[in-house]
Design a protein around this motif. Structure first.
Motif, PDB file in Angstrom:
ATOM      1  N   SER B 352      32.450  50.635  42.529  1.00 20.02           N
ATOM      2  CA  SER B 352      33.245  49.900  43.541  1.00 20.02           C
ATOM      3  C   SER B 352      34.613  49.220  42.943  1.00 20.02           C
ATOM      4  N   LEU B 353      35.451  49.030  43.765  1.00 18.24           N
ATOM      5  CA  LEU B 353      36.857  48.774  43.503  1.00 18.24           C
ATOM      6  C   LEU B 353      37.157  47.532  44.513  1.00 18.24           C
ATOM      7  N   MET B 354      37.882  46.468  43.783  1.00 18.57           N
ATOM      8  CA  MET B 354      38.472  45.390  44.462  1.00 18.57           C
ATOM      9  C   MET B 354      39.359  45.810  45.331  1.00 18.57           C
ATOM     10  N   ASP B 355      39.320  45.300  46.555  1.00 15.96           N
ATOM     11  CA  ASP B 355      40.435  46.034  47.530  1.00 15.96           C
ATOM     12  C   ASP B 355      41.660  44.940  47.660  1.00 15.96           C
ATOM     13  N   GLY B 359      46.086  45.577  41.079  1.00 14.60           N
ATOM     14  CA  GLY B 359      45.370  44.326  40.466  1.00 14.60           C
ATOM     15  C   GLY B 359      44.323  45.105  39.649  1.00 14.60           C
ATOM     16  N   SER B 360      43.245  44.741  39.646  1.00 17.65           N
ATOM     17  CA  SER B 360      42.060  45.246  39.247  1.00 17.65           C
ATOM     18  C   SER B 360      41.731  46.707  39.207  1.00 17.65           C
ATOM     19  N   THR B 361      41.653  47.503  38.221  1.00 19.04           N
ATOM     20  CA  THR B 361      41.505  48.878  38.118  1.00 19.04           C
ATOM     21  C   THR B 361      40.387  49.509  37.657  1.00 19.04           C
ATOM     22  N   VAL B 362      40.017  50.488  37.835  1.00 16.07           N
ATOM     23  CA  VAL B 362      38.612  50.992  37.188  1.00 16.07           C
ATOM     24  C   VAL B 362      38.896  52.200  36.027  1.00 16.07           C
ATOM     25  N   ALA B 363      38.638  52.084  35.144  1.00 19.45           N
ATOM     26  CA  ALA B 363      39.027  53.008  33.824  1.00 19.45           C
ATOM     27  C   ALA B 363      37.663  54.201  33.718  1.00 19.45           C
ATOM     28  N   ALA B 426      45.889  48.576  52.823  1.00 17.89           N
ATOM     29  CA  ALA B 426      45.511  49.422  53.806  1.00 17.89           C
ATOM     30  C   ALA B 426      44.036  48.906  54.401  1.00 17.89           C
ATOM     31  N   ASN B 427      44.215  47.654  54.224  1.00 15.39           N
ATOM     32  CA  ASN B 427      42.337  47.245  54.844  1.00 15.39           C
ATOM     33  C   ASN B 427      41.378  47.973  54.484  1.00 15.39           C
ATOM     34  N   PHE B 451      34.858  49.857  48.440  1.00 12.39           N
ATOM     35  CA  PHE B 451      35.617  48.894  48.379  1.00 12.39           C
ATOM     36  C   PHE B 451      35.246  47.393  48.664  1.00 12.39           C
ATOM     37  N   VAL B 452      35.516  46.372  47.741  1.00 15.09           N
ATOM     38  CA  VAL B 452      34.938  45.269  47.979  1.00 15.09           C
ATOM     39  C   VAL B 452      36.035  44.403  48.577  1.00 15.09           C
ATOM     40  N   PRO B 453      36.062  43.614  49.583  1.00 14.76           N
ATOM     41  CA  PRO B 453      36.951  43.177  50.417  1.00 14.76           C
ATOM     42  C   PRO B 453      37.865  42.172  49.425  1.00 14.76           C
TER      43      PRO B 453
END
Lengths: 171, 694
Positions: B352-355, B359-363, B426-427, B451-453
């Motif tokens: 999951s990625l913060m939308d 900002g917050s990323t995933v490695a 992109a909502n 995607f997390v809101p």
């Protein structure tokens, strides 16, 4: 109150156990325990593709992977769509073709005939990954959009086994 | 039955039991392989003592690490059996093992099965004290008996299998994971004191890094019965990276009813909770169970496993050994980073990625993989491409300015770091995207991304607490965020999936405080939430074991026939519970906590047949009926042990018109003690099958 012949329950139980042991020893072939049947269970199937349209399937489940690593027995994954099928042997052999065998699903009785059906699978067909809890394959280009089904088979001791069937809609 | 009859029967049975025990003691003592080993007078069998270690008994509960363990430092195990890799032993004095993985036999492509294979020999020894390995015991006394060899990997490459504080204690969990990861296991048949075979290996590391070090341990089951059932003990073992259960059938399942044969299916349990994993700072055992890969542990041997040809490119999630929690279900892969250091990664199928835009990323890590998913050396011209959907961007690497596609040369085994983010603006909230990995233009791996809101609106905190006598961790599937014992902040309406994972020796009991009952649990963040995960030690006071033994129902005509067997085995609790005099309640829930079935057996009636609805499809249609049986469990092995076996024998699938997936939670309540197990089931009406697994 005691009536009739006294009964020694423990002795009777021991005698029963001894009889059971004799029966087991005399007819070991009747035993159908966990050590003789492969575990074939499909629990999930996922489909993904690239922008060019090549389609891959990832299936999850269990299929006696640890035993498969140790000794060779025919086992693999079959994907079928209508009468079209592709078979990915876990030994790396891949065959595809069309056959009425798969038209109504794949049962254990169908496996011997299925193993002899089809020709060598053409590019891009590929067994990409085989792991303890699943497999990833690339489908032949001849599979089109629509429903398809996946089933795992194995042949052990001359007897064929199949997993449950999972369906998936191809893009 | 009169009292005199009872007395006569009792005395006859007692006399027969004593005579049988005496005969067993005499017979076992006469076996050279047990020469000098202490005999357990209660069973007539030799005690199982690992070489060089004191006698350790788990007590009545058969669980190590609880208060009733017994350690007899006056009895030190001798060498009964030795494993050697390479297959070159021909008799006489047993040669020393390899002095390091560089000198160890390399697993070669197997002839018999998939993967690579290492020849091995299991040699019965004349019982010297370690570090000597002794001389081989020849003779036909044990011909036909089974030997088991297991290969364990040195995942972190520190040269030791199992937890050790030599390199600090922060990585003890990843070192414990090594003892829960089976690279291969194979049986062989003893002939003239030696069992020879070849063990298939499915785990490896890139050849360019020297491969993966393996430790080959083993044991042999030295039985007395003519039937030569594989599970017939007692057993002898090399040094193992854990304390094994005293009863060999806890490892070699009783489903293996045929004589040992390397070409038969094998039912083993090498992850049993009855295995002992004493911590490295244990006052008596210390690090005796940590096996160095330097040849100093003479009953075991070493091998080297190199990954196979590159067949794909895959994405993995890099692991931090300091925060890792060992679990048999986890799969750890041994990659290498761009500095040539070992990099442990875990397969990733979803994240999951913060939308929140930039900002917050995933490695993640991208690497070439062999057919078994092991990181490997690619061909020199190998390149992988990443394709991501429009709501995702590849932050790095970015060689061409295309944020949604990147081609990365994989010229060596080094895993390439990949950083992903949401596209932002992109909502994307609630949407799902994929990351697809391509090799030669073909998809070889995929990761689902949710995607997390995003931020900008209201956020709430999720506090995760731990409770109970045991230990474990709670993880989320959202972007690698881990809630150890702390809290995290989430956007309003975010759905956070919490998964409780018990550490070895503990079990997850349940959630409290947040209104969820399943595991994993989905928490909707519409307020500040606090969840407490309770883990209890696995103990006999009360012991709790409820697990699926056999869970496949085969195809039939209109019905699926087979068995879903769940065993609950427990001992008398401190309050003096006896199942024959206490009511037993069986409750079956669906995955959402709804009750399918509940029945209480009154005290004294311990066996019953009943109809049971075990499955409900997602539409809530009750269409499947099964018969289940309360039955007494296998023969009691200890005086206070009792149990319940629930057998689902028949499931009617009529009325189920499409495939359905669900889960059931089986809960057994005995007095105040609750046991629970979750079973996932898949029903397929077209194939008339129902399959369930724990």
């Amino acid at each position: 109150m005691v009536t009739g012949r006294p009964i020694c329950r423990l002795s009777r139980a021991l005698a029963g156990a001894a009889l059971l042991a004799l029966l087991v020893a005399a007819h070991p072939g009747r035993l159908r325990a966990a050590g003789t049947d492969p575990t074939l269970v499909l629990s999930e199937v996922d489909v993904f593709s690239n922008v060019a349209g090549a389609v891959a399937l990832a299936v999850g489940g269990t299929f006696s992977f640890d035993d498969l690593v140790q000794f060779s027995f025919p086992a693999g994954l079959v994907i079928h769509q209508g009468n079209r099928f592709v078979r990915y042997g876990f030994d790396g052999a891949m065959r595809e073709g069309t056959s009425g065998i798969v038209g109504d699903g794949v049962s254990a009785a169908d496996v011997p005939a299925l193993l002899g059906s089809g020709g060598a699978a053409a590019t891009p067909t590929r067994l990409v990954e085989l792991r303890i809890d699943g497999a990833v394959v690339v489908l032949p280009a001849t599979f089109g959009p629509g429903p398809a089904a996946a089933v795992v088979y194995a042949v052990l001791g001359g007897e064929a086994f199949v997993s449950n069937t999972l369906t998936v809609t191809l893009p | 039955m009169t009292m005199s009859t009872v007395a006569r029967c009792t005395s006859l049975v007692l006399a027969a039991t004593i005579a049988a025990a005496a005969a067993r003691v005499q017979a076992q003592s006469a076996l050279p392989v047990f020469s000098g080993d202490p005999i357990d007078l209660a069973t007539g069998r030799p005690h199982s003592i690992l070489p060089g270690l004191p006698l350790v008994l788990p007590g009545d509960d058969e669980v190590y690490g609880t208060g009733d363990d017994v350690i007899d430092a006056g009895r030190i195990g001798d060498v009964d059996v030795v494993v050697r890799a390479g297959g070159t032993f021909t008799g006489g004095a047993i040669p020393p093992p390899a002095t390091g993985i560089g000198a160890a036999p390399r697993a070669e492509p197997g002839q018999a099965g998939a993967g690579t294979a290492v020849p091995f020999q299991v040699v019965l020894s004349d019982g010297v004290a370690p570090p000597a390995a002794g001389r081989a015991l020849s003779g036909s006394q044990h011909d036909g008996r089974g030997a088991l060899v297991v290969a364990y990997p040195d995942l972190d490459g520190d040269g030791v299998l199992g937890p050790s504080n030599a390199d600090g204690s922060a990585d003890n969990e990843i070192e414990l994971q090594e003892t829960l990861t089976v690279a291969g296991r194979q049986v062989a048949v003893i002939q003239n004191g030696v069992a020879a075979g070849s063990i298939g290996v499915s785990i490896g590391a890139p050849a360019s890094t020297g491969g993966l070090g393996l430790v080959l341990v083993g044991g042999a089951l030295i039985g007395q019965t003519a039937a030569q059932h594989f599970f017939d003990g007692p057993w002898i073992a090399t040094l193992l990276p854990f304390l094994p259960p005293m009863d060999p059938t806890r490892i070699i399942g009783r489903g293996n009813v045929r004589p040992p044969n390397p070409a038969n299916l094998l039912e083993v349990d090498l992850e049993g909770e009855r295995f002992g994993h004493p911590p490295p700072d244990h006052p008596v055992l210390g690090t005796a169970l940590a096996i160095p890969l330097d040849g100093s542990s003479t009953t075991v041997d070493l091998a080297r496993s190199e990954a196979g040809l590159a067949a794909a490119a895959k994405l993995g999630r890099p692991l931090d050994p300091a925060t890792f929690t060992a679990n048999p279900a986890r799969r750890v892969l041994t990659a290498v980073d761009q500095q040539g250091r070992r990099l442990l990664v875990e397969p990733v199928e979803a994240l999951s990625l913060m939308d929140d835009g930039p900002g917050s990323t995933v490695a993640l890590a991208l690497f070439a993989a062999d057919l078994f998913g092991n990181p490997t050396d690619p061909s020199t011209a190998m390149a992988a491409s990443l394709e991501v959907g429009p709501a995702l961007v590849i932050v790095s690497p970015d060689a061409d300015g295309d944020l949604h596609r990147e081609t990365i040369a994989l010229g060596n085994a080094a895993a390439r770091p990949i950083v992903l983010d949401d596209a932002g603006g992109a909502n994307d909230g609630g949407a799902t995207e994929r990351i697809v990995v391509l090799v030669d233009g073909l998809p070889t791996d995929s990761v689902r991304t949710t995607f997390v809101p995003g931020q900008g609106g209201q956020t709430f905190t999720l506090q995760v607490n731990m409770g109970g006598t045991g230990s474990g961790v709670v993880t989320t599937t959202q972007g690698g965020v881990a809630c150890g014992t702390g809290c995290s902040r989430w956007p309003a309406a975010a759905q956070v999936t919490l998964t409780a994972v018990a550490q070895v020796g503990s079990q997850f009991v349940g959630w409290s405080g947040c209104g969820v009952s399943t595991n994993p649990a989905v928490i909707t963040m519409n307020a500040n939430r606090t969840c407490t995960a309770t883990f209890d030690l696995i103990s006999s006071k009360p012991p709790a074991e409820l697990r699926v033994r056999r869970a496949v129902l085969a195809r039939g005509r209109g019905v699926a026939k087979g068995r879903v067997a769940l065993d609950a085995v427990f001992s008398a609790d401190p309050a003096g519970f006896q199942p024959a005099v206490a009511p037993v309640t069986l409750t079956v829930h669906d995955g959402a906590g709804g009750v399918f079935y509940s029945r209480t057996l009154p005290a004294g009636s311990f066996e019953s047949n009943d109809l049971l609805t075990v499955f409900r499809d997602p539409r809530g249609v009750l269409a499947r009926v099964a018969r289940f049986v309360f039955a007494r469990p296998r023969p009691r092995r200890v005086p206070d042990e009792h149990g319940v076996r629930v057998n689902v024998r028949r499931v009617d699938l009529a009325g189920l018109d499409r495939a359905a997936v669900g889960s059931v939670v089986v809960e057994l309540t005995v007095g105040e003690v609750r046991y629970a197990a979750t079973v996932g089931c898949i029903a397929d009406a077209g194939r008339q099958t129902l399959t369930c697994r724990p």
